[in-house]
Design a protein around this motif. Sequence first.
Motif, PDB file in Angstrom:
ATOM      1  N   GLY A   1      49.070-102.484  88.033  1.00  0.00           N
ATOM      2  CA  GLY A   1      48.789-103.038  89.250  1.00  0.00           C
ATOM      3  C   GLY A   1      50.160-102.955  89.965  1.00  0.00           C
ATOM      4  O   GLY A   1      51.078-102.296  89.684  1.00  0.00           O
ATOM      5  N   VAL A   2      50.331-103.783  90.790  1.00  0.00           N
ATOM      6  CA  VAL A   2      51.411-103.712  92.062  1.00  0.00           C
ATOM      7  C   VAL A   2      52.400-104.767  91.171  1.00  0.00           C
ATOM      8  O   VAL A   2      52.243-105.727  90.643  1.00  0.00           O
ATOM      9  CB  VAL A   2      51.045-104.464  93.396  1.00  0.00           C
ATOM     10  CG1 VAL A   2      52.156-104.579  94.219  1.00  0.00           C
ATOM     11  CG2 VAL A   2      49.855-103.773  94.012  1.00  0.00           C
TER      12      VAL A   2
ATOM     13  N   ALA B   1      50.482 -97.536  82.914  1.00  0.00           N
ATOM     14  CA  ALA B   1      49.813 -98.832  82.517  1.00  0.00           C
ATOM     15  C   ALA B   1      50.640 -99.597  81.100  1.00  0.00           C
ATOM     16  O   ALA B   1      51.047 -98.671  80.305  1.00  0.00           O
ATOM     17  CB  ALA B   1      48.373 -98.665  82.057  1.00  0.00           C
ATOM     18  N   ARG B   2      50.705-100.624  81.119  1.00  0.00           N
ATOM     19  CA  ARG B   2      51.486-101.335  80.163  1.00  0.00           C
ATOM     20  C   ARG B   2      50.316-102.062  79.347  1.00  0.00           C
ATOM     21  O   ARG B   2      49.449-102.524  79.851  1.00  0.00           O
ATOM     22  CB  ARG B   2      52.409-102.292  80.429  1.00  0.00           C
ATOM     23  CG  ARG B   2      53.624-101.755  81.388  1.00  0.00           C
ATOM     24  CD  ARG B   2      54.540-102.697  82.000  1.00  0.00           C
ATOM     25  NE  ARG B   2      53.915-103.464  82.780  1.00  0.00           N
ATOM     26  CZ  ARG B   2      54.123-104.768  82.871  1.00  0.00           C
ATOM     27  NH1 ARG B   2      54.847-105.565  82.047  1.00  0.00           N
ATOM     28  NH2 ARG B   2      53.277-105.690  84.083  1.00  0.00           N
TER      29      ARG B   2
ATOM     30  N   ALA C   1      48.494-112.167  79.811  1.00  0.00           N
ATOM     31  CA  ALA C   1      49.917-112.414  79.585  1.00  0.00           C
ATOM     32  C   ALA C   1      50.681-111.320  80.199  1.00  0.00           C
ATOM     33  O   ALA C   1      50.803-110.262  79.702  1.00  0.00           O
ATOM     34  CB  ALA C   1      50.146-112.690  77.955  1.00  0.00           C
ATOM     35  N   ALA C   2      51.537-111.674  81.251  1.00  0.00           N
ATOM     36  CA  ALA C   2      52.465-110.906  82.102  1.00  0.00           C
ATOM     37  C   ALA C   2      53.379-111.439  82.898  1.00  0.00           C
ATOM     38  O   ALA C   2      53.261-112.523  83.003  1.00  0.00           O
ATOM     39  CB  ALA C   2      51.675-109.552  82.777  1.00  0.00           C
TER      40      ALA C   2
ATOM     41  N   GLU D   1      41.660-109.572  72.747  1.00  0.00           N
ATOM     42  CA  GLU D   1      41.980-108.118  72.907  1.00  0.00           C
ATOM     43  C   GLU D   1      43.341-107.853  73.554  1.00  0.00           C
ATOM     44  O   GLU D   1      43.763-108.257  74.348  1.00  0.00           O
ATOM     45  CB  GLU D   1      40.605-107.309  73.270  1.00  0.00           C
ATOM     46  CG  GLU D   1      40.463-107.937  74.773  1.00  0.00           C
ATOM     47  CD  GLU D   1      39.257-107.136  75.165  1.00  0.00           C
ATOM     48  OE1 GLU D   1      38.975-106.025  75.329  1.00  0.00           O
ATOM     49  OE2 GLU D   1      38.318-107.992  75.759  1.00  0.00           O
ATOM     50  N   THR D   2      43.443-106.753  73.433  1.00  0.00           N
ATOM     51  CA  THR D   2      44.731-105.979  74.061  1.00  0.00           C
ATOM     52  C   THR D   2      44.206-105.235  75.082  1.00  0.00           C
ATOM     53  O   THR D   2      43.140-104.233  74.709  1.00  0.00           O
ATOM     54  CB  THR D   2      45.847-105.191  73.235  1.00  0.00           C
ATOM     55  OG1 THR D   2      46.293-105.995  72.135  1.00  0.00           O
ATOM     56  CG2 THR D   2      46.830-104.687  73.922  1.00  0.00           C
TER      57      THR D   2
END
Length: 164
Positions: free
Chosen positions: A63-64, A75-76, A98-99, A57-58
């Motif tokens: 966050g920091v 938010a991304r 995934a980031a 899911e997306t």
Amino acid sequence: MPVTLTAPMAWRALNRHSQLELPLAATLRGQAIIDTGAERSVIRADVCDALGLPRSETVALRGVTAPGRAPHGRARLTAIRRAEVTLAGHTFAVDALAADVADDEALMLVGMDIIRLGRLVLDGPRGELILTFPPAGSRPMRRPPARAEAPRALGFAVHRTRSG
């Protein structure tokens, strides 16, 4: 901390029998950063793509921001990716985000989803961080006894009342 990342076994088998024959890396070895402030583990997006990790899911990621990176005001969106992560001799099936990771040399951040399965010890004077996991099939680790005293009442009480 040394880490090995692979796609889930079923996903690798599917790719092997596929006529597409995508040029995906089978395994990546590198370094991971222990992040006790992260609820979930994070794998660099380019690493996820190189391994062909399956997406589920997306989700919104907030966050920091890593030092030296531009902060994000909102938010991304990112995908949850399934991977097999091997740390300290143990392999885990992980649904990671995934980031970006603060250190471009690190493949991933190890979050509390993995850390809470083991024991993390910081030896400040020696500058050592040790993460261990119980042997597979063994009973869960016991929590060490509390070293602090139980909280004491401050002279007031909470009473339950009836409400209509």
